[in-house]
Design an enzyme around this catalytic site. Structure first.
Site, PDB file in Angstrom:
ATOM      1  N   SER A 105     -22.831 -14.678  31.418  1.00  0.00           N
ATOM      2  CA  SER A 105     -23.792 -13.867  30.660  1.00  0.00           C
ATOM      3  C   SER A 105     -24.376 -14.512  29.416  1.00  0.00           C
ATOM      4  O   SER A 105     -25.332 -13.991  28.843  1.00  0.00           O
ATOM      5  CB  SER A 105     -23.148 -12.534  30.266  1.00  0.00           C
ATOM      6  OG  SER A 105     -23.149 -11.671  31.369  1.00  0.00           O
ATOM      7  N   LYS A 157     -25.648  -9.210  19.998  1.00  0.00           N
ATOM      8  CA  LYS A 157     -25.711  -8.454  21.259  1.00  0.00           C
ATOM      9  C   LYS A 157     -25.131  -7.055  21.048  1.00  0.00           C
ATOM     10  O   LYS A 157     -24.152  -6.895  20.309  1.00  0.00           O
ATOM     11  CB  LYS A 157     -24.917  -9.213  22.328  1.00  0.00           C
ATOM     12  CG  LYS A 157     -25.036  -8.643  23.742  1.00  0.00           C
ATOM     13  CD  LYS A 157     -24.253  -9.510  24.740  1.00  0.00           C
ATOM     14  CE  LYS A 157     -24.351  -8.991  26.163  1.00  0.00           C
ATOM     15  NZ  LYS A 157     -23.605  -9.844  27.118  1.00  0.00           N
ATOM     16  N   SER A 193     -26.084 -11.193  31.311  1.00  0.00           N
ATOM     17  CA  SER A 193     -26.410  -9.942  30.650  1.00  0.00           C
ATOM     18  C   SER A 193     -26.920 -10.109  29.217  1.00  0.00           C
ATOM     19  O   SER A 193     -27.536  -9.191  28.676  1.00  0.00           O
ATOM     20  CB  SER A 193     -25.174  -9.039  30.621  1.00  0.00           C
ATOM     21  OG  SER A 193     -24.168  -9.612  29.809  1.00  0.00           O
TER      22      SER A 193
END
Lengths: 475, 477
Positions: B178, B79, B154
Site C-alpha cells: 500500500s 494517511k 491503499s
C-alpha cells in the site's frame, strides 16, 4: 435404581491482584464510578495496542508452580472472537494453543481420605466489562472498569466425584492463591468464579456420560447445591430412559434448580488465532528459577512447621493456617512476644468467638500483632488478670485500642496492695458464716463462692491466685 | 521559485537559512492544495488553520535554536488511518466518518517533535483494503500523471499528494504493498520499513502482523530523513523493536560499488507488462554502471504469496474490524430493535463491499474446521517465503524487481474483478509476509507517459542498503 457416579471438572476464573490491568496502566481497584478506570487501550479505541504486564506472567507462573504444573517457557496469546457490548474489541485476548501452565495437580482431603485433583492447564486472559440494566429508563449501559483486569483460568481434570470434593478443591485453590498473594479470591466481588462441568455414569462404566456446564457460580454454598441438584437431575433423566443434552445451564440458587441456556449446537465459533499485537512470551530458565525461589511457604508446609517449631496442636495449626491473614497475624505476634501457645489460644478462642459474632471472614481480620503481643505481655507480667485481659482484648479487636493505655486509663491493673486484700478477705469471711462453715465441713464449692465475692468486692482487679491462697490460709 | 517543487530537505535547508519562513512554506502548500485538490482529491481533511498556527510556533522554535531537525518547518500530510488527536481519522470509511481520536499516533508525535507541520489527512482505500483508492467512502483520488487513471492504493492519497506537490512528504501505511504500489503508479518514492521498525501505536489496524507505516516523498533522501524521525522502539507497541543508531540519511553516501543485487527470474515471467520489464532491466544496467553487481536468481516459494497474504490479512482484518459494532464509537444505525440489529445494520451500512468481502473471507478461514486448511497453511507459506528470502540474502545485499506488474489502471476497471486486482499485488505482498523492507523508486515511464516503479527489497533492518541504492540510482539519472 442403578448406582451412579458423578464426574466433575471445574474451570475457575481468578482475578489477579496486580495494581494495573493486563495490557495498560489503568487501576484494577474494585468499584469506582463507572468508566473511570479505563483508557483508549482497555476500551479498544482504534489504533491502540496492548502491552503485557509482566507481573501477570509472574503471578500465573507462581500459581502454576504451586499447583505442580509444567511451565510453558515459550507461550503466547490468542484472540477469542465474539460480539458482546462488554467486550470493546470484540475479542478477548486469551491463551488457547500454548497456555502458560500445564499438567499439574493439587492434593485434597475429604473425610480423612487424600486424593489428587489434576490441573489440566492454567491460562492468562483479560476480563470483560459489565453491563448494567437501568429498568427505569429501559436502557443497558456498559461499565468498562473491569475490562482488562488480568485473570487466570484454572482448568481441572474431571477428577472430582462429589460436592464435598469440589468444595475441598476450591478451598485448597483459594488458600494457595491467597498464600501466593496472586489474588484476594473475594467471591462476592467476583474475583473467584467457577464454571462446573458435570456428568454422571453408571458405576464401572468405561466412558464419561454427556456433560453439562454451569457458569459463573460465585459462592461455595451455591456450588455445593448446584452440584447436588444437577447430579439428581441427570440421574433422573437417565432413570427415565432419557438422554442428557450437552448444554450450558444456569443455576438458580433461589429456585434450587438449573435452566438450559444454550445447547452445543448454538455454541459459538470463537475463531481463535494467535494475537498478532503481542510478541510470544519467552520465559528464561533464570526467570523461572527466580520465581521458584520467591515462592512463599504454602499452607501444608506452614501447618507442619507450626506443629514442630511452635509445638501447637495439629488442630490449632490447621485452623490458624486455614487463613493466610490469621497465619500472618500469628507469626507476627509470636515474633514479638515469643509465646506461640498463648498467641494461638487468643486466636483460637477469643478471636474466633468475636469473628463469629461479627459474621466476619478471616481475610477481613484486622488485628494488630503489636497490640496482641502487648496484651499478652501485660497478662504475663501480672499487670492484669485473665478476665480483665479478655475485656481488653475485645476492645483491641473491635476498636484497635492500645492495651497498656486502656488498662491505665480505666484503672484495670491488678491491685498489688496485700493489706487491702487481707482486710477484704477478713470482711468477706465475717459476712458469709454459712459458706465458711460449708467449706470447713468439706464442701469445696464454697471456696469458689468466697473467691467470687472477694473478686467482686475488689472490682475484679485482684489476682485470683493470690485470693485463693489467702482465703485458704484464713479458713 | 516555486516552493512546492522543492524536496522536503531542500525546503528545510532554505528555512534554516532564513530564505523562506515556515509560514511562507505552509501558505505555498495550502495554496497548491487549494488549486489542485478539487481535481485530484488527495485529502479527506485539510487543516489550514491548525497549520498556520503551528507554523508560527515552529518558526519560533527554529529561531531560538530548540528545533534543529533536518525536517523542521516542512508541511506534511498523514494517511487517514493514522490517529491525530482531535482531528477526524476516518480510514476513508463511513464507519469512522466522525471519529476523532483522543490521542496522537506515535509517528505523529515523532513528526511533531521534529517540527513538521501537518496540513491534512489523506484519502485511502477504505480501512486500507484495496489497490486503487477507489474503495474510499469519500470518493476516488485521481492519478496526477493522468486523471483517467487510479493512483494505486491503499495509500493513493499519500502518493498522489506527493506527486501533485500537494505535500512535500507524506506518511502512508503498507500491509501488502500500500505504500510501494501507489508510489510506483504516481512516480514518487515510498518505503515500507522492516516490520517492527516503526511503532504501529495509533495506526488503525488492518492486518496487525503485516502493517507498517512508512514515508512517501519525491526523493529517497526525504524518505530517509522521515524514517530517521519515525523509527525506534515504543513502549506502547511491543512488536516494535529497539535498534539504536538509525542514521538512514547519513547512510546515503551515493557509493554502491560492490553491492550485490539479485533479480528473481520468476518475477519477469508471465503477467508482467513488457514495458515494465524493460524499464527494470534498464534500471539494473544503471545500477551496474554505478558499480553494483546484478544477477538473476531463482526465488522459491513466492508462487503462493498472494493466497497466503489474503488469508492472513483477511483473518486478522475480520478480528481487527469487529470492534466497529455501533456500541462505543463510530457509525451507529439510528433505528434498531435489540442488540443483534445494532450489530447487523450498523456493520451492513457502515462498511463498503471490499471491506465486507475481506472480513467474510477472514471469518471463514478462521472458522472451526477450516483453520488448518487455510490459516495454518498460510502461516506455513509465510515461513517458507521468509526462508527463501533469508537464503537469497546470504548471496545478495538486496533484491531488485518491479513494484507492480503494470502501470496505473484506468479508473473503474479494477473493482469489478477483485481477483485480478489481488494479482496486481504479486511483487509486494511477499515482502510483508517476510517482514522485510521494500522501497519503490521511479524508473521511467511507459509509452503513454505513466510512471514505472522498481522495487528494492532489503534484508531485515537493511533499510540503509536499499535507501542508499535508491538514492544513488536517482542521482545517476
Amino acid at each position: 435404581m442403578k448406582a451412579y457416579e458423578t464426574v466433575i471438572g471445574l474451570e475457575v476464573h481468578v482475578e489477579l491482584a496486580t495494581k494495573t490491568k493486563i495490557f495498560c496502566g489503568c487501576s484494577t481497584a474494585f468499584g469506582g464510578a463507572p468508566n473511570t478506570h479505563c483508557c483508549p487501550v482497555c476500551t479498544g479505541m482504534p489504533g491502540t495496542l496492548p502491552v503485557l504486564n509482566k507481573k501477570v506472567v509472574e503471578f500465573a507462573m507462581a500459581a502454576g508452580l504451586a499447583m505442580n504444573c509444567t511451565i510453558t517457557q515459550k507461550c503466547k496469546f490468542d484472540r477469542k472472537n465474539y460480539f458482546y457490548p462488554d467486550l470493546p474489541k470484540a475479542y478477548q485476548v486469551s491463551q488457547l494453543y500454548l497456555p502458560i501452565c500445564r499438567n499439574g495437580g493439587i492434593e485434597i482431603e475429604v473425610n480423612g481420605v487424600k486424593k489428587t485433583i489434576g490441573i489440566h492447564e492454567i491460562h492468562m486472559e483479560e476480563d470483560a466489562g459489565k453491563l448494567v440494566h437501568d429498568p427505569w429508563e429501559d436502557v443497558t449501559l456498559v461499565d468498562y472498569n473491569r475490562c482488562g483486569v488480568p485473570l487466570i483460568e484454572i482448568v481441572s481434570e474431571p477428577d472430582m466425584r462429589s460436592a464435598d470434593e469440589v468444595i475441598a478443591y476450591l478451598e485448597k485453590l483459594k488458600l494457595i492463591l491467597q498464600y501466593l498473594g496472586v489474588s484476594d479470591c473475594k467471591m462476592q466481588e467476583g474475583s473467584l468464579r467457577a464454571d462446573i462441568n458435570l456428568s454422571v455414569r453408571e458405576v464401572g462404566a468405561p466412558e464419561f456420560g454427556t456433560r453439562t456446564e454451569m457458569k459463573n457460580m460465585n459462592s461455595f454454598k451455591a456450588i455445593a447445591r448446584a452440584v447436588e441438584g444437577e447430579r439428581k437431575r441427570q440421574i433422573e433423566l437417565l432413570e427415565y430412559g432419557k438422554k442428557v443434552v450437552q448444554e450450558t445451564r444456569r443455576w438458580d440458587d433461589n429456585k434450587d434448580t438449573s435452566f438450559a441456556m444454550r445447547s452445543k449446537e448454538d455454541a459459538q465459533d470463537y475463531r481463535y488465532f494467535p494475537e498478532p499485537d503481542l510478541v510470544p512470551i519467552e520465559i528464561s530458565d533464570e526467570w523461572l528459577s527466580e520465581i521458584r525461589g520467591r515462592q512463599p511457604e504454602l499452607r501444608d508446609e506452614k501447618k507442619k512447621r507450626y506443629e514442630k517449631e511452635y509445638e501447637i496442636p495439629s488442630y490449632d495449626a490447621a485452623i490458624i493456617t486455614g487463613s493466610k491473614r490469621m497465619a500472618d497475624i500469628f507469626e507476627a505476634t509470636v515474633a514479638i512476644c515469643h509465646k506461640p501457645k498463648e498467641v494461638s489460644n487468643w486466636l483460637m478462642v477469643e478471636t474466633m468467638r468475636l469473628m463469629k459474632e461479627a459474621e466476619m471472614d478471616s481475610e477481613e481480620l484486622n488485628l494488630s500483632p503489636e497490640k496482641l503481643a502487648a496484651l499478652i505481655g501485660l497478662l504475663d507480667a501480672g499487670t492484669i488478670n485473665r478476665p480483665v485481659a479478655k475485656e481488653v482484648f475485645e476492645k483491641v479487636f473491635k476498636e484497635d485500642v492500645d492495651p497498656k493505655e486502656y488498662v491505665e486509663k480505666n484503672g484495670l491493673g491488678m491491685v498489688q496492695d496485700e493489706d487491702l486484700l487481707v482486710s477484704t478477705i477478713e470482711r468477706i469471711i465475717a459476712e458469709n458464716p454459712q459458706s465458711v462453715a460449708d467449706y470447713r465441713s468439706g464442701k469445696e464449692k464454697a471456696l469458689g463462692f468466697l473467691v467470687g465475692q472477694t473478686m467482686k468486692a475488689m472490682k475484679g482487679k485482684a489476682n485470683p491466685g493470690k485470693v485463693n491462697e489467702v482465703l485458704k490460709e484464713r479458713l | 521559485m516555486e516552493l512546492t517543487k522543492l524536496t522536503a530537505l531542500e525546503l528545510a535547508a532554505k528555512i534554516r537559512a532564513k530564505e523562506v519562513s515556515v509560514s511562507e512554506a505552509v501558505e505555498a502548500q495550502l495554496e497548491q492544495i487549494e488549486k489542485k485538490d478539487s481535481l485530484y482529491h488527495c485529502y479527506t481533511s485539510i487543516l489550514a488553520d491548525e497549520a498556520r498556527a503551528r507554523a508560527k510556533e515552529v518558526q519560533k522554535q527554529i529561531n531560538d535554536g530548540t528545533l534543529t531537525s533536518p525536517l523542521a518547518g516542512v508541511p506534511v500530510a498523514i494517511k487517514d488511518n493514522i490517529c491525530t488527536k482531535g482531528i477526524p481519522t476516518t480510514c476513508s470509511s463511513k464507519m469512522l466518518e466522525h471519529f476523532r481520536p483522543p490521542y496522537d499516533a506515535t509517528v505523529v508525535e515523532c513528526m511533531n517533535a521534529a517540527g513538521t507541520i501537518t496540513v491534512g489527512k489523506l484519502n485511502m482505500d477504505e480501512f486500507a483494503m484495496g489497490s486503487t483508492t477507489e474503495t474510499s467512502y469519500f470518493g476516488v483520488t485521481k492519478n496526477p500523471r493522468d486523471i483517467t487513471r487510479v493512483p494505486g492504493g491503499s495509500s493513493g492519497g499519500a502518493a498522489a499528494a506527493a506527486a501533485a506537490e500537494e505535500a512535500f512528504l507524506t506518511l502512508g501505511s503498507d500491509t501488502g504493498g500500500s505504500i510501494r504500489q501507489p508510489a510506483s503508479f504516481c512516480g514518487v518514492t515510498g518505503i515500507k520499513p522492516t516490520y517492527g521498525t516503526v511503532s504501529r501505536y495509533g495506526l488503525i489496524a488492518y492486518a496487525s502482523s503485516l502493517d507498517q507505516i512508512g514515508p512517501i516523498a519525491r526523493s529517497a533522501a526525504d524518505c530517509a530523513a522521515a524514517l530517521d524521525v519515525i523509527s525506534g522502539s515504543d513502549k506502547r507497541d511491543s512488536t516494535c523493536v529497539d535498534r539504536e543508531h538509525y542514521g538512514y540519511l547519513n547512510a546515503l553516501t551515493g557509493d554502491i560499488r560492490g553491492m550485490k543485487i539479485g533479480m528473481p527470474a520468476g518475477y519477469f515471467a508471465e503477467g508482467l507488462d513488457e514495458e515494465v520489464r524493460k524499464s527494470i532491466y534498464q534500471a539494473a544496467d544503471v545500477l551496474r554502471s554505478l558499480g553494483a553487481s546484478v544477477e538473476e536468481f531463482d526465488l522459491k516459494g513466492v508462487k503462493y504469496a498472494i493466497p497466503a497474504y489474503y488469508v492472513i490479512a483477511s483473518a486478522e482484518a475480520s478480528s481487527n474490524l469487529s470492534r466497529y459494532d455501533g456500541v462505543k464509537y463510530g457509525y451507529r444505525i439510528e433505528k434498531f430493535e435489540g442488540l443483534q440489529e445494532v450489530y447487523k445494520n450498523t456493520r451492513s451500512e457502515g462498511f463498503g463491499n471490499e471491506v465486507k468481502r475481506r472480513m467474510m473471507i477472514g471469518a471463514f478461514v478462521l472458522s472451526s474446521g477450516y483453520y488448518d486448511a487455510y490459516y495454518n497453511k498460510a502461516l506455513k507459506v509465510k515461513a517458507l517465503i521468509k526462508q527463501s528470502f533469508d537464503e537469497a540474502f546470504e548471496k545478495y545485499d538486496c533484491v531488485l524487481g518491479p513494484t507492480a506488474p503494470t502501470t496505473a489502471m484506468k479508473l473503474g476497471e479494477s473493482l469489478s474483478d477483485p481477483l485480478k486486482m489481488y494479482l496486481g499485488d504479486i511483487y509486494t505482498v511477499s515482502v510483508n509476509l517476510a517482514g522485510l523492507p521494500g522501497i519503490s523508486v521511479p524508473c521511467g515511464t511507459d509509452k503513454s507517459g505513466l510512471p514505472i516503479g522498481m522495487q528494492l527489497i532489503g534484508r531485515p533492518f537493511g533499510e540503509k542498503e536499499i535507501l542508499r541504492a535508491a538514492d544513488a540510482y536517482e542521482h545517476a539519472e
